[in-house]
Design a protein around this motif. Structure first.
Motif, mmCIF file in Angstrom:
data_model
loop_
_atom_site.group_PDB
_atom_site.id
_atom_site.type_symbol
_atom_site.label_atom_id
_atom_site.label_comp_id
_atom_site.label_asym_id
_atom_site.label_seq_id
_atom_site.Cartn_x
_atom_site.Cartn_y
_atom_site.Cartn_z
ATOM 1 N N GLY A 84 51.207 38.381 37.035
ATOM 2 C CA GLY A 84 50.634 37.635 35.922
ATOM 3 C C GLY A 84 49.705 36.518 36.323
ATOM 4 N N SER A 85 49.704 36.114 37.591
ATOM 5 C CA SER A 85 48.810 35.041 38.010
ATOM 6 C C SER A 85 47.387 35.591 38.135
ATOM 7 C CB SER A 85 49.268 34.436 39.345
ATOM 8 O OG SER A 85 48.935 35.307 40.416
ATOM 9 N N PRO A 86 46.386 34.765 37.918
ATOM 10 C CA PRO A 86 45.002 35.236 38.060
ATOM 11 C C PRO A 86 44.714 35.796 39.456
ATOM 12 C CG PRO A 86 45.054 33.105 36.968
ATOM 13 C CD PRO A 86 46.456 33.390 37.445
ATOM 14 N N THR A 87 45.284 35.182 40.476
ATOM 15 C CA THR A 87 45.074 35.656 41.839
ATOM 16 C C THR A 87 45.657 37.050 42.027
ATOM 17 O OG1 THR A 87 45.154 33.377 42.633
ATOM 18 C CG2 THR A 87 45.444 35.090 44.279
ATOM 19 N N THR A 88 46.859 37.267 41.504
ATOM 20 C CA THR A 88 47.494 38.579 41.639
ATOM 21 C C THR A 88 46.721 39.633 40.850
ATOM 22 O OG1 THR A 88 49.642 37.608 42.061
ATOM 23 C CG2 THR A 88 49.633 39.875 41.300
ATOM 24 N N ILE A 89 46.249 39.288 39.693
ATOM 25 C CA ILE A 89 45.467 40.242 38.902
ATOM 26 C C ILE A 89 44.210 40.648 39.663
ATOM 27 C CG2 ILE A 89 44.099 40.505 36.787
ATOM 28 C CD1 ILE A 89 46.291 38.683 35.437
ATOM 29 N N THR A 90 43.506 39.682 40.232
ATOM 30 C CA THR A 90 42.304 39.979 41.023
ATOM 31 C C THR A 90 42.658 40.816 42.235
ATOM 32 O OG1 THR A 90 41.232 37.939 40.294
ATOM 33 C CG2 THR A 90 40.411 38.936 42.332
ATOM 34 N N PHE A 91 43.686 40.393 42.977
ATOM 35 C CA PHE A 91 44.083 41.114 44.185
ATOM 36 C C PHE A 91 44.465 42.552 43.868
ATOM 37 C CE2 PHE A 91 47.345 42.711 47.038
ATOM 38 C CZ PHE A 91 46.747 42.548 48.272
ATOM 39 N N MET A 92 45.323 42.743 42.876
ATOM 40 C CA MET A 92 45.811 44.085 42.555
ATOM 41 C C MET A 92 44.680 44.973 42.023
ATOM 42 S SD MET A 92 48.888 44.226 43.583
ATOM 43 C CE MET A 92 49.724 45.581 42.784
ATOM 44 N N SER A 93 43.754 44.407 41.262
ATOM 45 C CA SER A 93 42.620 45.194 40.764
ATOM 46 C C SER A 93 41.753 45.674 41.919
ATOM 47 C CB SER A 93 41.777 44.366 39.792
ATOM 48 O OG SER A 93 42.515 44.051 38.645
ATOM 49 N N GLN A 94 41.414 44.754 42.823
ATOM 50 C CA GLN A 94 40.549 45.115 43.949
ATOM 51 C C GLN A 94 41.262 46.029 44.936
ATOM 52 O OE1 GLN A 94 38.837 41.525 45.589
ATOM 53 N NE2 GLN A 94 37.920 40.962 43.631
ATOM 54 N N ALA A 95 42.517 45.732 45.248
ATOM 55 C CA ALA A 95 43.272 46.578 46.185
ATOM 56 C C ALA A 95 43.500 47.959 45.576
ATOM 57 C CB ALA A 95 44.602 45.923 46.555
ATOM 58 N N GLY A 96 43.791 48.017 44.289
ATOM 59 C CA GLY A 96 43.998 49.296 43.625
ATOM 60 C C GLY A 96 42.743 50.153 43.634
ATOM 61 N N THR A 97 41.593 49.541 43.407
ATOM 62 C CA THR A 97 40.326 50.268 43.467
ATOM 63 C C THR A 97 40.114 50.844 44.859
ATOM 64 O OG1 THR A 97 39.364 48.893 41.736
ATOM 65 C CG2 THR A 97 37.822 50.050 43.174
ATOM 66 N N CYS A 98 40.380 50.047 45.870
ATOM 67 C CA CYS A 98 40.261 50.511 47.252
ATOM 68 C C CYS A 98 41.256 51.637 47.533
ATOM 69 C CB CYS A 98 40.496 49.342 48.202
ATOM 70 S SG CYS A 98 40.449 49.773 49.954
ATOM 71 N N MET A 99 42.488 51.483 47.078
ATOM 72 C CA MET A 99 43.531 52.483 47.350
ATOM 73 C C MET A 99 43.254 53.832 46.689
ATOM 74 S SD MET A 99 47.102 50.424 47.158
ATOM 75 C CE MET A 99 47.152 48.729 47.680
ATOM 76 N N ASN A 100 42.405 53.850 45.665
ATOM 77 C CA ASN A 100 42.058 55.122 45.031
ATOM 78 C C ASN A 100 41.384 56.085 46.006
ATOM 79 O OD1 ASN A 100 43.100 54.779 42.447
ATOM 80 N ND2 ASN A 100 41.275 53.696 41.743
ATOM 81 N N THR A 101 40.850 55.562 47.094
ATOM 82 C CA THR A 101 40.221 56.416 48.104
ATOM 83 C C THR A 101 41.210 56.847 49.181
ATOM 84 O OG1 THR A 101 39.524 54.561 49.506
ATOM 85 C CG2 THR A 101 38.020 55.212 47.729
ATOM 86 N N CYS A 102 42.419 56.345 49.132
ATOM 87 C CA CYS A 102 43.437 56.662 50.145
ATOM 88 C C CYS A 102 44.085 58.017 49.845
ATOM 89 C CB CYS A 102 44.522 55.579 50.159
ATOM 90 S SG CYS A 102 43.932 53.968 50.725
ATOM 91 N N PRO A 103 44.683 58.630 50.876
ATOM 92 C CA PRO A 103 45.416 59.888 50.645
ATOM 93 C C PRO A 103 46.502 59.684 49.586
ATOM 94 C CG PRO A 103 45.201 59.458 52.992
ATOM 95 C CD PRO A 103 44.715 58.227 52.282
ATOM 96 N N MET A 104 46.721 60.689 48.777
ATOM 97 C CA MET A 104 47.707 60.604 47.693
ATOM 98 C C MET A 104 49.088 60.289 48.236
ATOM 99 S SD MET A 104 48.054 60.431 44.504
ATOM 100 C CE MET A 104 46.450 60.961 43.952
#
Length: 116
Positions: free
Chosen positions: A67-87
């Protein structure tokens, strides 16, 4: 009295040198690279690997202080990056998220920084 002082000193030394045990293996090199690169972009001292490092709990906070702004930013950016990772790595990340979250909530220091 000297003996009691020696016992107390030994106990304090043992507590001070206690090692934090983070019982989770990395999900894979791609996911680790994503969290590391995004974490370091937001916080240059980011380190979610060295459980006894001075910035370990602060770094985990980027993932688990929900719920923190930092966590929202981190999880959004990390999640976008992880979409390219092996399933398999993505699945491992999802499976380990709540056990890691619960461990973090139980073990984090009140300040969010490393325990002394």
């Amino acid at each position: 009295m000297r003996f009691a002082s020696a016992i107390v000193a030994a106990a304090v030394a043992a507590i001070a040198s206690a090692q934090i045990v983070y019982p989770f293996a990395p999900e894979g090199p791609c996911v680790a690279a994503c969290t590391d690169s995004v974490g370091k972009a937001l916080f240059p001292l980011y380190d979610d690997v060295n459980a006894n490092g001075p910035f370990f709990f602060a770094s985990l906070g980027y993932t688990f202080n929900r719920g923190s702004p930092t966590t929202i930013t981190f999880m959004s950016q990390a999640g976008t990056c992880m979409n390219t990772c092996p399933m398999s790595e993505q699945d491992a990340y999802r499976a380990s998220y709540y056990p890691k979250y619960n461990w973090y909530q139980t073990n984090k220091p009140a300040t969010g920084l490393r325990r002394a």
